[in-house]
Design a protein around this motif. Structure first.
Motif, mmCIF file in Angstrom:
data_model
loop_
_atom_site.group_PDB
_atom_site.id
_atom_site.type_symbol
_atom_site.label_atom_id
_atom_site.label_comp_id
_atom_site.label_asym_id
_atom_site.label_seq_id
_atom_site.Cartn_x
_atom_site.Cartn_y
_atom_site.Cartn_z
ATOM 1 N N ASP A 13 0.813 -1.218 0.000
ATOM 2 C CA ASP A 13 0.000 0.000 0.000
ATOM 3 C C ASP A 13 0.844 1.264 0.000
ATOM 4 O OD1 ASP A 13 -2.416 -1.477 0.116
ATOM 5 O OD2 ASP A 13 -2.136 -1.758 2.269
ATOM 6 N N ALA A 14 2.131 1.134 -0.325
ATOM 7 C CA ALA A 14 3.032 2.282 -0.292
ATOM 8 C C ALA A 14 3.062 2.985 -1.643
ATOM 9 C CB ALA A 14 4.437 1.835 0.097
ATOM 10 N N ARG A 15 3.570 4.200 -1.626
ATOM 11 C CA ARG A 15 3.812 4.920 -2.884
ATOM 12 C C ARG A 15 5.221 4.578 -3.344
ATOM 13 N NH1 ARG A 15 5.185 11.068 -3.966
ATOM 14 N NH2 ARG A 15 4.900 11.105 -6.225
ATOM 15 N N ILE A 16 5.305 3.680 -4.314
ATOM 16 C CA ILE A 16 6.594 3.187 -4.807
ATOM 17 C C ILE A 16 6.741 3.521 -6.277
ATOM 18 C CG2 ILE A 16 8.050 1.169 -5.152
ATOM 19 C CD1 ILE A 16 6.775 -0.156 -2.840
ATOM 20 N N VAL A 17 7.818 4.203 -6.609
ATOM 21 C CA VAL A 17 8.115 4.552 -7.992
ATOM 22 C C VAL A 17 9.425 3.871 -8.375
ATOM 23 C CG1 VAL A 17 8.647 6.409 -9.617
ATOM 24 C CG2 VAL A 17 6.907 6.757 -7.837
ATOM 25 N N ALA A 18 9.390 3.108 -9.463
ATOM 26 C CA ALA A 18 10.582 2.405 -9.940
ATOM 27 C C ALA A 18 11.234 3.185 -11.069
ATOM 28 C CB ALA A 18 10.220 1.002 -10.416
ATOM 29 N N LEU A 19 12.554 3.181 -11.058
ATOM 30 C CA LEU A 19 13.356 3.798 -12.114
ATOM 31 C C LEU A 19 14.128 2.663 -12.772
ATOM 32 C CD1 LEU A 19 14.483 6.469 -13.399
ATOM 33 C CD2 LEU A 19 16.223 6.439 -11.603
ATOM 34 N N ALA A 20 13.709 2.271 -13.975
ATOM 35 C CA ALA A 20 14.320 1.092 -14.595
ATOM 36 C C ALA A 20 14.051 1.076 -16.090
ATOM 37 C CB ALA A 20 13.758 -0.184 -13.966
ATOM 38 N N GLY A 21 14.991 0.474 -16.832
ATOM 39 C CA GLY A 21 14.808 0.340 -18.264
ATOM 40 C C GLY A 21 15.912 -0.496 -18.883
ATOM 41 N N GLY A 22 15.797 -0.722 -20.185
ATOM 42 C CA GLY A 22 16.790 -1.504 -20.916
ATOM 43 C C GLY A 22 16.202 -2.799 -21.428
ATOM 44 N N ASP A 23 16.687 -3.231 -22.589
ATOM 45 C CA ASP A 23 16.173 -4.454 -23.207
ATOM 46 C C ASP A 23 16.281 -5.653 -22.274
ATOM 47 O OD1 ASP A 23 15.715 -2.946 -25.468
ATOM 48 O OD2 ASP A 23 17.542 -3.590 -26.496
ATOM 49 N N GLU A 24 17.399 -5.766 -21.571
ATOM 50 C CA GLU A 24 17.612 -6.939 -20.721
ATOM 51 C C GLU A 24 16.700 -6.946 -19.496
ATOM 52 O OE1 GLU A 24 21.271 -5.848 -17.779
ATOM 53 O OE2 GLU A 24 21.762 -5.867 -19.912
ATOM 54 N N LYS A 25 16.064 -5.812 -19.206
ATOM 55 C CA LYS A 25 15.215 -5.731 -18.020
ATOM 56 C C LYS A 25 13.720 -5.713 -18.339
ATOM 57 C CE LYS A 25 18.278 -3.764 -14.550
ATOM 58 N NZ LYS A 25 18.361 -2.826 -13.405
ATOM 59 N N THR A 26 13.358 -5.811 -19.591
ATOM 60 C CA THR A 26 11.942 -5.697 -19.949
ATOM 61 C C THR A 26 11.091 -6.731 -19.223
ATOM 62 O OG1 THR A 26 12.535 -4.847 -22.141
ATOM 63 C CG2 THR A 26 10.302 -5.690 -21.859
ATOM 64 N N GLY A 27 11.525 -7.989 -19.240
ATOM 65 C CA GLY A 27 10.765 -9.031 -18.562
ATOM 66 C C GLY A 27 10.677 -8.810 -17.069
ATOM 67 N N ALA A 28 11.780 -8.367 -16.468
ATOM 68 C CA ALA A 28 11.797 -8.107 -15.025
ATOM 69 C C ALA A 28 10.866 -6.960 -14.667
ATOM 70 C CB ALA A 28 13.227 -7.800 -14.582
ATOM 71 N N ILE A 29 10.880 -5.910 -15.469
ATOM 72 C CA ILE A 29 10.003 -4.760 -15.206
ATOM 73 C C ILE A 29 8.543 -5.174 -15.328
ATOM 74 C CG2 ILE A 29 9.319 -2.467 -16.023
ATOM 75 C CD1 ILE A 29 12.271 -2.124 -16.945
ATOM 76 N N ARG A 30 8.232 -5.954 -16.360
ATOM 77 C CA ARG A 30 6.857 -6.422 -16.525
ATOM 78 C C ARG A 30 6.430 -7.278 -15.337
ATOM 79 N NH1 ARG A 30 7.458 -8.876 -20.951
ATOM 80 N NH2 ARG A 30 6.818 -7.200 -22.344
ATOM 81 N N SER A 31 7.331 -8.124 -14.869
ATOM 82 C CA SER A 31 7.047 -8.980 -13.714
ATOM 83 C C SER A 31 6.664 -8.148 -12.493
ATOM 84 C CB SER A 31 8.286 -9.836 -13.404
ATOM 85 O OG SER A 31 8.224 -10.416 -12.129
ATOM 86 N N VAL A 32 7.454 -7.104 -12.203
ATOM 87 C CA VAL A 32 7.173 -6.269 -11.033
ATOM 88 C C VAL A 32 5.904 -5.449 -11.254
ATOM 89 C CG1 VAL A 32 8.068 -4.447 -9.543
ATOM 90 C CG2 VAL A 32 9.605 -6.231 -10.370
ATOM 91 N N LEU A 33 5.690 -4.976 -12.477
ATOM 92 C CA LEU A 33 4.440 -4.264 -12.774
ATOM 93 C C LEU A 33 3.234 -5.169 -12.531
ATOM 94 C CD1 LEU A 33 5.417 -2.366 -16.054
ATOM 95 C CD2 LEU A 33 4.652 -1.284 -13.930
ATOM 96 N N MET A 34 3.338 -6.426 -12.942
ATOM 97 C CA MET A 34 2.240 -7.374 -12.775
ATOM 98 C C MET A 34 1.949 -7.671 -11.310
ATOM 99 S SD MET A 34 1.009 -8.384 -15.787
ATOM 100 C CE MET A 34 0.376 -10.046 -15.591
ATOM 101 N N SER A 35 2.933 -7.447 -10.444
ATOM 102 C CA SER A 35 2.728 -7.724 -9.015
ATOM 103 C C SER A 35 1.765 -6.735 -8.374
ATOM 104 C CB SER A 35 4.079 -7.654 -8.277
ATOM 105 O OG SER A 35 4.504 -6.300 -8.116
ATOM 106 N N GLY A 36 1.575 -5.591 -9.005
ATOM 107 C CA GLY A 36 0.702 -4.573 -8.434
ATOM 108 C C GLY A 36 1.338 -3.760 -7.325
#
Length: 321
Positions: free
Chosen positions: A277-300
């Motif tokens: 329930d926190a206000r969390i903002v992620a700073l991330a990018g790059g081709d090698e991280k696309t799957g990881a970013i999607r995974s964390v986004l999917m976590s809600g």
């Protein structure tokens, strides 16, 4: 939601993109012209237009139409309260330059806005770049706290820790977690948490008004491994159990579900209950991280994301990493 919902003039949008490439990306006007497929003289005029419109300051003020469209789609798809997509500067590997500039501007706004008494910070190459891009300014109305242990398993300093540098640049109080990110054993973790002051820092981290984090992968060459935070056998265990993305030491599978690994009970960071329930903002990018970013986004778990244009396009198209 994206930063704003205003209609954007196409020529202004192109001028802002040219300014990003020239001032943030370090491209010559000729290189800008080649990248955008326009004549050199038009590149010069676009950069001049951005300058005359007041966009060129310490940062570049303005939006790029394509980036705003991606922000809107990502925000709608993943239920984000804040989304910022930075221009593609053509960087190889991680888009450190463009994300560093955008991350620095975001932190400066959040610090100066007066809404955050305590800001929690993760660590990693991208966050480190953002802090490096920040100017020196007085932020003594804010305090910073580390969201996770800042030492390696051998108690060496983490090369991507940001706490000391942000304190130096802002003059604000910064509270570090003087413990490893992952303890060697469960018993070691209990001993570390029982030390005077450590539990206080954990409490401060859990209650931070804003938490700014990076996102890691479960690849063998992941930063967690190369920095000495975890060992190769441990990241292989994460992979075998379906782990794709990592945030604050918590691993998630491709659908965003948290997974239990040999590291779970030895992690020294704020827990999932303090993330939900926190206000969390992620700073991330790059081709090698696309799957990881999607995974964390999917976590809600995220309320906000700052990423680069190329990664945003891959996320929208659901391309594999």
């Amino acid at each position: 939601m994206p930063r704003n919902g205003l209609a954007i003039d196409s020529e202004d949008s192109l001028a802002i993109r040219a300014a990003w490439l020239h001032y943030a990306g370090g491209l010559t006007q000729a290189a800008v012209a080649k990248r955008l497929g326009i004549a050199n003289v038009k590149a010069h005029r676009l950069i001049t237009r951005a300058t005359q419109n007041g966009a060129i300051k310490v940062t570049i003020d303005g939006d790029i139409a394509e980036c705003v469209a991606l922000e809107t789609e990502l925000a709608d798809r993943f239920g984000l309260e804040y989304c910022e997509v930075t221009p593609d500067l053509g960087e190889e590997g991680l888009p450190i330059r463009t994300l560093g500039v955008a991350g620095a501007a975001f932190l400066r706004r959040e610090i100066s806005g007066g809404q955050n008494r305590t800001i929690g910070l993760g660590h990693g190459r991208t966050l480190s770049a953002a802090v490096n891009e920040m100017p020196r300014f007085d932020a003594r109305g804010v305090q910073f706290v580390s969201l996770l242990g800042g030492l390696t398993r051998n108690y060496a300093a983490n090369p991507h820790d940001v706490m000391h540098r942000i304190a130096e640049k802002t003059g604000a109080a910064a509270y570090v977690m003087p413990v490893p990110f992952f303890a060697n054993t469960l018993e070691d973790r209990s001993v570390l948490l029982s030390q005077r002051g450590v539990s206080d820092v954990f409490g401060l981290a859990a209650s931070a008004d804003l938490k700014v984090v990076g996102i890691g992968t479960s690849r063998p060459e992941a930063s967690l491994v190369s920095s000495g935070m975890i060992e190769g056998t441990e990241i292989r265990d994460v992979q075998q159990k379906g782990g794709v993305g990592e945030m604050l030491g918590h691993f998630f599978d491709a659908q965003g579900a948290p997974i239990e690994t040999m590291l779970t009970e030895r992690t020294l960071s704020i827990g999932l209950d303090d993330i939900r329930d926190a206000r969390i903002v992620a700073l991330a990018g790059g081709d090698e991280k696309t799957g990881a970013i999607r995974s964390v986004l999917m976590s809600g778990c995220l309320s906000g994301l700052i990423t680069d244009e190329r990664t945003a396009m891959a996320l929208v198209k659901n391309e594999p990493s």
